[in-house]
Design a protein around this motif. Structure first.
Motif, PDB file in Angstrom:
ATOM      1  N   ILE B  93      39.650  43.744  39.253  1.00  0.00           N
ATOM      2  CA  ILE B  93      39.283  42.662  38.356  1.00  0.00           C
ATOM      3  C   ILE B  93      39.018  41.359  39.198  1.00  0.00           C
ATOM      4  CG2 ILE B  93      40.171  41.134  36.685  1.00  0.00           C
ATOM      5  CD1 ILE B  93      42.269  43.418  36.032  1.00  0.00           C
ATOM      6  N   CYS B  94      38.047  40.635  38.554  1.00  0.00           N
ATOM      7  CA  CYS B  94      37.874  39.366  39.425  1.00  0.00           C
ATOM      8  C   CYS B  94      37.865  38.333  38.425  1.00  0.00           C
ATOM      9  CB  CYS B  94      35.911  39.368  39.804  1.00  0.00           C
ATOM     10  SG  CYS B  94      35.135  39.444  38.357  1.00  0.00           S
ATOM     11  N   SER B  95      38.107  37.286  38.913  1.00  0.00           N
ATOM     12  CA  SER B  95      38.284  35.925  38.265  1.00  0.00           C
ATOM     13  C   SER B  95      37.543  34.775  38.920  1.00  0.00           C
ATOM     14  CB  SER B  95      39.717  35.620  37.997  1.00  0.00           C
ATOM     15  OG  SER B  95      40.291  35.332  39.275  1.00  0.00           O
ATOM     16  N   ALA B  96      37.386  33.607  38.250  1.00  0.00           N
ATOM     17  CA  ALA B  96      36.948  32.559  38.479  1.00  0.00           C
ATOM     18  C   ALA B  96      37.307  31.406  37.913  1.00  0.00           C
ATOM     19  CB  ALA B  96      35.088  32.560  38.473  1.00  0.00           C
ATOM     20  N   ARG B  97      37.343  30.077  38.304  1.00  0.00           N
ATOM     21  CA  ARG B  97      37.803  28.906  37.694  1.00  0.00           C
ATOM     22  C   ARG B  97      36.645  27.815  37.686  1.00  0.00           C
ATOM     23  NH1 ARG B  97      40.861  24.079  38.802  1.00  0.00           N
ATOM     24  NH2 ARG B  97      40.846  24.650  41.043  1.00  0.00           N
ATOM     25  N   ASP B  98      36.605  27.454  36.510  1.00  0.00           N
ATOM     26  CA  ASP B  98      35.333  26.348  36.257  1.00  0.00           C
ATOM     27  C   ASP B  98      36.036  24.953  36.258  1.00  0.00           C
ATOM     28  OD1 ASP B  98      33.308  25.581  33.237  1.00  0.00           O
ATOM     29  OD2 ASP B  98      33.481  24.763  35.288  1.00  0.00           O
ATOM     30  N   VAL B  99      35.535  24.706  37.730  1.00  0.00           N
ATOM     31  CA  VAL B  99      36.326  23.206  38.135  1.00  0.00           C
ATOM     32  C   VAL B  99      35.836  22.190  37.329  1.00  0.00           C
ATOM     33  CG1 VAL B  99      36.924  24.511  40.418  1.00  0.00           C
ATOM     34  CG2 VAL B  99      34.597  23.039  39.984  1.00  0.00           C
ATOM     35  N   LEU B 100      34.891  22.082  36.656  1.00  0.00           N
ATOM     36  CA  LEU B 100      34.605  20.832  35.809  1.00  0.00           C
ATOM     37  C   LEU B 100      35.209  21.176  34.324  1.00  0.00           C
ATOM     38  CD1 LEU B 100      30.660  20.760  36.606  1.00  0.00           C
ATOM     39  CD2 LEU B 100      32.400  19.816  37.736  1.00  0.00           C
ATOM     40  N   ALA B 101      35.767  21.987  34.101  1.00  0.00           N
ATOM     41  CA  ALA B 101      36.212  22.169  32.844  1.00  0.00           C
ATOM     42  C   ALA B 101      37.740  22.533  32.742  1.00  0.00           C
ATOM     43  CB  ALA B 101      35.783  23.585  32.099  1.00  0.00           C
ATOM     44  N   GLY B 102      38.420  21.930  33.630  1.00  0.00           N
ATOM     45  CA  GLY B 102      39.846  22.004  33.701  1.00  0.00           C
ATOM     46  C   GLY B 102      40.350  23.059  34.476  1.00  0.00           C
ATOM     47  N   TYR B 103      41.696  23.504  34.311  1.00  0.00           N
ATOM     48  CA  TYR B 103      42.323  24.407  35.397  1.00  0.00           C
ATOM     49  C   TYR B 103      42.304  25.832  34.527  1.00  0.00           C
ATOM     50  CZ  TYR B 103      43.152  19.617  36.934  1.00  0.00           C
ATOM     51  OH  TYR B 103      42.925  18.449  37.269  1.00  0.00           O
ATOM     52  N   GLU B 104      41.820  26.154  33.943  1.00  0.00           N
ATOM     53  CA  GLU B 104      41.797  27.476  33.326  1.00  0.00           C
ATOM     54  C   GLU B 104      41.159  28.608  34.307  1.00  0.00           C
ATOM     55  OE1 GLU B 104      41.161  28.005  29.329  1.00  0.00           O
ATOM     56  OE2 GLU B 104      40.686  30.194  29.218  1.00  0.00           O
ATOM     57  N   GLN B 105      41.620  29.650  34.507  1.00  0.00           N
ATOM     58  CA  GLN B 105      41.164  30.633  35.225  1.00  0.00           C
ATOM     59  C   GLN B 105      40.722  31.514  34.462  1.00  0.00           C
ATOM     60  OE1 GLN B 105      42.451  33.177  39.209  1.00  0.00           O
ATOM     61  NE2 GLN B 105      42.191  30.984  39.303  1.00  0.00           N
ATOM     62  N   TYR B 106      39.314  32.338  34.490  1.00  0.00           N
ATOM     63  CA  TYR B 106      38.634  33.237  33.512  1.00  0.00           C
ATOM     64  C   TYR B 106      38.547  34.503  34.325  1.00  0.00           C
ATOM     65  CZ  TYR B 106      37.664  29.119  30.887  1.00  0.00           C
ATOM     66  OH  TYR B 106      37.624  27.715  30.281  1.00  0.00           O
ATOM     67  N   PHE B 107      39.008  35.578  33.614  1.00  0.00           N
ATOM     68  CA  PHE B 107      38.934  36.691  34.228  1.00  0.00           C
ATOM     69  C   PHE B 107      37.679  37.558  33.677  1.00  0.00           C
ATOM     70  CE2 PHE B 107      42.856  37.091  36.816  1.00  0.00           C
ATOM     71  CZ  PHE B 107      43.361  35.996  36.512  1.00  0.00           C
ATOM     72  N   GLY B 108      37.327  38.788  34.459  1.00  0.00           N
ATOM     73  CA  GLY B 108      36.289  39.475  34.241  1.00  0.00           C
ATOM     74  C   GLY B 108      37.036  40.737  33.541  1.00  0.00           C
ATOM     75  N   PRO B 109      36.295  41.624  32.664  1.00  0.00           N
ATOM     76  CA  PRO B 109      36.793  42.502  31.984  1.00  0.00           C
ATOM     77  C   PRO B 109      37.001  43.728  32.846  1.00  0.00           C
ATOM     78  CG  PRO B 109      34.365  42.688  32.040  1.00  0.00           C
ATOM     79  CD  PRO B 109      34.506  41.521  32.579  1.00  0.00           C
ATOM     80  N   GLY B 110      36.949  43.746  34.078  1.00  0.00           N
ATOM     81  CA  GLY B 110      37.584  44.872  35.080  1.00  0.00           C
ATOM     82  C   GLY B 110      36.653  45.809  35.194  1.00  0.00           C
ATOM     83  N   THR B 111      36.689  46.657  36.225  1.00  0.00           N
ATOM     84  CA  THR B 111      35.740  47.847  36.734  1.00  0.00           C
ATOM     85  C   THR B 111      36.720  48.982  37.098  1.00  0.00           C
ATOM     86  OG1 THR B 111      33.909  46.485  37.710  1.00  0.00           O
ATOM     87  CG2 THR B 111      34.214  48.788  38.467  1.00  0.00           C
ATOM     88  N   ARG B 112      36.691  50.192  36.444  1.00  0.00           N
ATOM     89  CA  ARG B 112      37.446  51.207  36.664  1.00  0.00           C
ATOM     90  C   ARG B 112      36.904  51.902  37.806  1.00  0.00           C
ATOM     91  NH1 ARG B 112      42.382  52.017  35.994  1.00  0.00           N
ATOM     92  NH2 ARG B 112      42.155  51.522  33.788  1.00  0.00           N
ATOM     93  N   LEU B 113      37.436  52.186  38.967  1.00  0.00           N
ATOM     94  CA  LEU B 113      36.588  53.181  39.924  1.00  0.00           C
ATOM     95  C   LEU B 113      37.516  54.377  40.183  1.00  0.00           C
ATOM     96  CD1 LEU B 113      35.027  53.537  42.397  1.00  0.00           C
ATOM     97  CD2 LEU B 113      36.521  52.277  43.628  1.00  0.00           C
ATOM     98  N   THR B 114      36.799  55.389  40.060  1.00  0.00           N
ATOM     99  CA  THR B 114      37.300  56.536  40.258  1.00  0.00           C
ATOM    100  C   THR B 114      36.550  57.326  41.487  1.00  0.00           C
ATOM    101  OG1 THR B 114      38.005  56.861  37.964  1.00  0.00           O
ATOM    102  CG2 THR B 114      37.852  59.033  39.431  1.00  0.00           C
ATOM    103  N   VAL B 115      37.394  57.694  42.398  1.00  0.00           N
ATOM    104  CA  VAL B 115      36.632  58.461  43.552  1.00  0.00           C
ATOM    105  C   VAL B 115      37.396  59.809  43.609  1.00  0.00           C
ATOM    106  CG1 VAL B 115      36.600  58.228  46.188  1.00  0.00           C
ATOM    107  CG2 VAL B 115      36.973  56.135  44.888  1.00  0.00           C
ATOM    108  N   THR B 116      36.341  60.746  43.789  1.00  0.00           N
ATOM    109  CA  THR B 116      36.725  62.122  43.605  1.00  0.00           C
ATOM    110  C   THR B 116      36.570  63.076  44.696  1.00  0.00           C
ATOM    111  OG1 THR B 116      34.615  62.913  42.963  1.00  0.00           O
ATOM    112  CG2 THR B 116      35.855  62.302  41.106  1.00  0.00           C
TER     113      THR B 116
END
Lengths: 111, 116
Positions: B93-116
């Motif tokens: 999962i990644c996240s980022a903060r929009d420093v111009l819009a306040g202090y909320e941090q926004y998260f991505g939906p995630g990536t499911r990795l499966t290694v076989t």
């Protein structure tokens, strides 16, 4: 960053109010308290944030006592869709940026 | 609110191959992005802080040569898992903060990795 302690899990029924308490005894003066919600296989979603006293938005309320060593997330009239993991995070978000997640509280809502 | 996307949402790869995961801030600029890893029934573990135009900062215990992070622009950070092994299978999962819009941090939906 202040360490947080939350109950591992909680059960509730639809329509009830749920209160999840988080302990953060070492909270610093500049620290804010932020709560996130996470559903399985999804990224966390911001719920609410506060510094002291009470904060309320359209989905939850956050109660913070005067000593700020704990906080309580209150979810009014939960529904099945509120079943998720709830994380309490504490930190000076204006300077440290990174968020360190604790164990979280797994809330299960039953019909 | 601001939106963070990840691509792909899931990926399956063979052991020994490399996989790249993209994280984009769609409607804001993010000088700093964060990468987390989450195993089943566990909390998110911060792996590294990605800084635009400079080297990433890795958390203790995270192999920087295995998890390559590149933050080439203000809206894109990539995580490459090199020489993947089954134990690297996880939810990233990644996240980022929009420093111009306040202090909320926004998260991505995630990536499911499966290694076989």
């Amino acid at each position: 960053l202040a360490k947080t302690t939350q109950p591992i899990s909680m059960d509730s029924y639809e329509g009830q109010e749920v209160n999840i308490t988080c302990s953060h005894n070492n909270i610093a003066t500049n620290d804010y308290i932020t709560w996130y919600q996470q559903f399985p296989s999804q990224g966390p979603r911001f719920i609410i944030q506060g510094y002291k006293t009470k904060v309320t938005n359209e989905v939850a309320s956050l109660f913070i006592p005067a000593d700020r060593k704990s906080s309580t997330l209150s979810l009014p009239r939960v529904s099945l869709s509120d079943t998720a993991v709830y994380y309490c995070l504490v930190g000076d978000i204006r300077s440290t940026d990174k968020l360190i997640f604790g164990t979280g509280t797994r809330l299960q809502v039953f019909p | 609110g601001a939106v963070v996307s990840q691509h792909p949402s899931w990926v399956i790869c063979k052991s020994g191959t490399s996989v790249k995961i993209e994280c984009r801030s769609l409607d804001f600029q993010a000088t700093t992005m964060f990468w987390y890893r989450q195993f089943p029934k566990q909390s998110l573990m911060l792996m590294a802080t990605s800084n635009e135009g400079s080297k990433a900062t890795y958390e203790q215990g995270v192999e920087k040569d295995k998890f390559l992070i590149n933050h080439a622009s203000l809206t894109l950070s990539t995580l490459t898992v090199t020489s993947a092994h089954p134990e690297d299978s996880s939810f990233y999962i990644c996240s980022a903060r929009d420093v111009l819009a306040g202090y909320e941090q926004y998260f991505g939906p995630g990536t499911r990795l499966t290694v076989t």
